[in-house]
Design a protein around this motif. Structure first.
Motif, PDB file in Angstrom:
ATOM      1  N   ALA A   1      96.071 -62.531 -78.490  1.00  0.00           N
ATOM      2  CA  ALA A   1      94.923 -62.772 -77.617  1.00  0.00           C
ATOM      3  C   ALA A   1      94.540 -61.549 -76.774  1.00  0.00           C
ATOM      4  O   ALA A   1      93.353 -61.187 -76.711  1.00  0.00           O
ATOM      5  N   PRO A   2      95.489 -60.853 -76.117  1.00  0.00           N
ATOM      6  CA  PRO A   2      95.095 -59.669 -75.330  1.00  0.00           C
ATOM      7  C   PRO A   2      94.458 -58.578 -76.188  1.00  0.00           C
ATOM      8  O   PRO A   2      93.499 -57.937 -75.764  1.00  0.00           O
ATOM      9  N   VAL A   3      94.989 -58.372 -77.399  1.00  0.00           N
ATOM     10  CA  VAL A   3      94.440 -57.356 -78.298  1.00  0.00           C
ATOM     11  C   VAL A   3      93.032 -57.750 -78.736  1.00  0.00           C
ATOM     12  O   VAL A   3      92.128 -56.906 -78.798  1.00  0.00           O
ATOM     13  N   MET A   4      92.836 -59.032 -79.009  1.00  0.00           N
ATOM     14  CA  MET A   4      91.524 -59.498 -79.449  1.00  0.00           C
ATOM     15  C   MET A   4      90.493 -59.375 -78.331  1.00  0.00           C
ATOM     16  O   MET A   4      89.340 -59.011 -78.582  1.00  0.00           O
ATOM     17  N   VAL A   5      90.896 -59.659 -77.105  1.00  0.00           N
ATOM     18  CA  VAL A   5      89.975 -59.517 -75.968  1.00  0.00           C
ATOM     19  C   VAL A   5      89.572 -58.060 -75.799  1.00  0.00           C
ATOM     20  O   VAL A   5      88.389 -57.736 -75.612  1.00  0.00           O
ATOM     21  N   LEU A   6      90.553 -57.143 -75.892  1.00  0.00           N
ATOM     22  CA  LEU A   6      90.262 -55.718 -75.767  1.00  0.00           C
ATOM     23  C   LEU A   6      89.338 -55.256 -76.890  1.00  0.00           C
ATOM     24  O   LEU A   6      88.365 -54.519 -76.642  1.00  0.00           O
ATOM     25  N   ALA A   7      89.614 -55.687 -78.111  1.00  0.00           N
ATOM     26  CA  ALA A   7      88.777 -55.312 -79.247  1.00  0.00           C
ATOM     27  C   ALA A   7      87.346 -55.812 -79.060  1.00  0.00           C
ATOM     28  O   ALA A   7      86.375 -55.091 -79.333  1.00  0.00           O
ATOM     29  N   ALA A   8      87.202 -57.046 -78.578  1.00  0.00           N
ATOM     30  CA  ALA A   8      85.880 -57.629 -78.364  1.00  0.00           C
ATOM     31  C   ALA A   8      85.077 -56.825 -77.337  1.00  0.00           C
ATOM     32  O   ALA A   8      83.883 -56.570 -77.516  1.00  0.00           O
ATOM     33  N   VAL A   9      85.747 -56.405 -76.272  1.00  0.00           N
ATOM     34  CA  VAL A   9      85.073 -55.622 -75.224  1.00  0.00           C
ATOM     35  C   VAL A   9      84.614 -54.270 -75.773  1.00  0.00           C
ATOM     36  O   VAL A   9      83.475 -53.842 -75.537  1.00  0.00           O
ATOM     37  N   LEU A  10      85.504 -53.605 -76.513  1.00  0.00           N
ATOM     38  CA  LEU A  10      85.157 -52.286 -77.066  1.00  0.00           C
ATOM     39  C   LEU A  10      84.002 -52.377 -78.060  1.00  0.00           C
ATOM     40  O   LEU A  10      83.103 -51.528 -78.060  1.00  0.00           O
ATOM     41  N   ILE A  11      84.017 -53.412 -78.885  1.00  0.00           N
ATOM     42  CA  ILE A  11      82.935 -53.586 -79.860  1.00  0.00           C
ATOM     43  C   ILE A  11      81.618 -53.870 -79.147  1.00  0.00           C
ATOM     44  O   ILE A  11      80.574 -53.318 -79.494  1.00  0.00           O
ATOM     45  N   ARG A  12      81.707 -54.731 -78.142  1.00  0.00           N
ATOM     46  CA  ARG A  12      80.496 -55.149 -77.421  1.00  0.00           C
ATOM     47  C   ARG A  12      79.788 -53.972 -76.763  1.00  0.00           C
ATOM     48  O   ARG A  12      78.540 -53.886 -76.773  1.00  0.00           O
ATOM     49  N   PHE A  13      80.545 -53.032 -76.198  1.00  0.00           N
ATOM     50  CA  PHE A  13      79.927 -51.957 -75.426  1.00  0.00           C
ATOM     51  C   PHE A  13      79.817 -50.630 -76.191  1.00  0.00           C
ATOM     52  O   PHE A  13      79.334 -49.644 -75.628  1.00  0.00           O
ATOM     53  N   SER A  14      80.261 -50.608 -77.445  1.00  0.00           N
ATOM     54  CA  SER A  14      80.204 -49.352 -78.199  1.00  0.00           C
ATOM     55  C   SER A  14      79.102 -49.318 -79.253  1.00  0.00           C
ATOM     56  O   SER A  14      78.709 -48.235 -79.701  1.00  0.00           O
ATOM     57  N   SER A  15      78.604 -50.494 -79.654  1.00  0.00           N
ATOM     58  CA  SER A  15      77.558 -50.498 -80.677  1.00  0.00           C
ATOM     59  C   SER A  15      76.737 -51.772 -80.583  1.00  0.00           C
ATOM     60  O   SER A  15      77.207 -52.802 -80.073  1.00  0.00           O
ATOM     61  N   ARG A  16      75.539 -51.702 -81.086  1.00  0.00           N
ATOM     62  CA  ARG A  16      74.624 -52.833 -81.037  1.00  0.00           C
ATOM     63  C   ARG A  16      75.027 -53.887 -82.065  1.00  0.00           C
ATOM     64  O   ARG A  16      75.391 -53.562 -83.190  1.00  0.00           O
ATOM     65  N   GLY A  17      74.953 -55.165 -81.659  1.00  0.00           N
ATOM     66  CA  GLY A  17      75.241 -56.238 -82.595  1.00  0.00           C
ATOM     67  C   GLY A  17      76.299 -57.199 -82.075  1.00  0.00           C
ATOM     68  O   GLY A  17      76.876 -56.993 -81.007  1.00  0.00           O
ATOM     69  N   PRO A  18      76.566 -58.263 -82.829  1.00  0.00           N
ATOM     70  CA  PRO A  18      77.539 -59.267 -82.405  1.00  0.00           C
ATOM     71  C   PRO A  18      78.971 -58.730 -82.458  1.00  0.00           C
ATOM     72  O   PRO A  18      79.268 -57.796 -83.204  1.00  0.00           O
ATOM     73  N   VAL A  19      79.846 -59.329 -81.693  1.00  0.00           N
ATOM     74  CA  VAL A  19      81.258 -58.946 -81.687  1.00  0.00           C
ATOM     75  C   VAL A  19      81.952 -59.460 -82.945  1.00  0.00           C
ATOM     76  O   VAL A  19      82.695 -58.738 -83.606  1.00  0.00           O
TER      77      VAL A  19
END
Length: 206
Positions: free
Chosen positions: A15-33
């Motif tokens: 869960a902590p890794v998935m939350v971190l990955a979701a945040v990085l994806i959300r703020f690094s490129s356009r589109g859904p997580v």
């Protein structure tokens, strides 16, 4: 039950890794997580004669289901709508996507697929319907792998890199069929343990 217990445990631990990955994806490129895609699952009809009046007119080779992954590519990766095999050093992959693909973090949302019964932890990788149709026409044994539930990891995935040619697919099919012959809880645990160095040292492929 074994798959459900393992998936639930891994989901909590990751869960902590998935939350971190979701945040990085959300703020690094356009589109859904989270990226969703239709894949071909287990074929529950293979062992019996088809009914005279089959409800499903189109034989997809198995039950279609929606797979969940962290998005690792640009949103315009398939502008023409055609399914394209992923490959190493794919220029469609984002900067964050390159990291989560190499560490297989992008596969973690598939634990949800296991929890709802679409997949197992271990099994053949599910393919997209359009690619599945092409491969079963070119590789006679390809539909055999649909006799078990698809998996997040598997003997073929930890033994081979990404598919780039039909010969690569044939080798993976051979591994899938070998797994089906030996399928057991012990075999699944052994493959899960072998998946760890694959993730850490970036060998093998999905």
């Amino acid at each position: 039950m074994f798959n459900l217990l393992v998936a639930a445990l891994l989901f909590v631990l990751a869960a902590p890794v998935m939350v971190l990955a979701a945040v990085l994806i959300r703020f690094s490129s356009r589109g859904p997580v989270v990226y969703t895609q239709v894949r071909v699952g287990i074929d529950r009809r293979w062992s019996r004669m088809r009914a005279l009046h089959e409800r499903r007119r189109e034989d997809l080779g198995g039950i279609p289901f929606t797979i969940f992954k962290f998005r690792s590519m640009r949103v315009d990766a398939e502008l023409n709508g055609r399914a394209v095999w992923a490959k190493q050093n794919d220029d469609r992959v984002t900067s964050v996507g390159r990291v989560i693909r190499k560490t297989r973090i992008d596969e973690l949302p598939q634990l949800y697929n296991v929890l709802i019964g679409d997949m197992n932890i271990v099994g053949p990788r599910p393919e997209r319907p359009s690619i599945f149709v092409r491969l079963r026409e070119q590789i006679q044994e390809y539909p055999v792998r649909q006799r078990v539930k698809p998996g997040i990891t598997g003997l073929a995935q930890i033994s081979n890199p990404y598919d780039q040619t039909l010969d690569d697919v044939r080798r993976k099919v051979a591994f899938d069929i070998e797994y089906m012959r030996r399928q057991s809880v012990v075999e699944d645990v052994w493959i899960m343990l072998r998946t760890v160095p694959v993730m850490l040292f970036r060998i093998g492929g999905w």
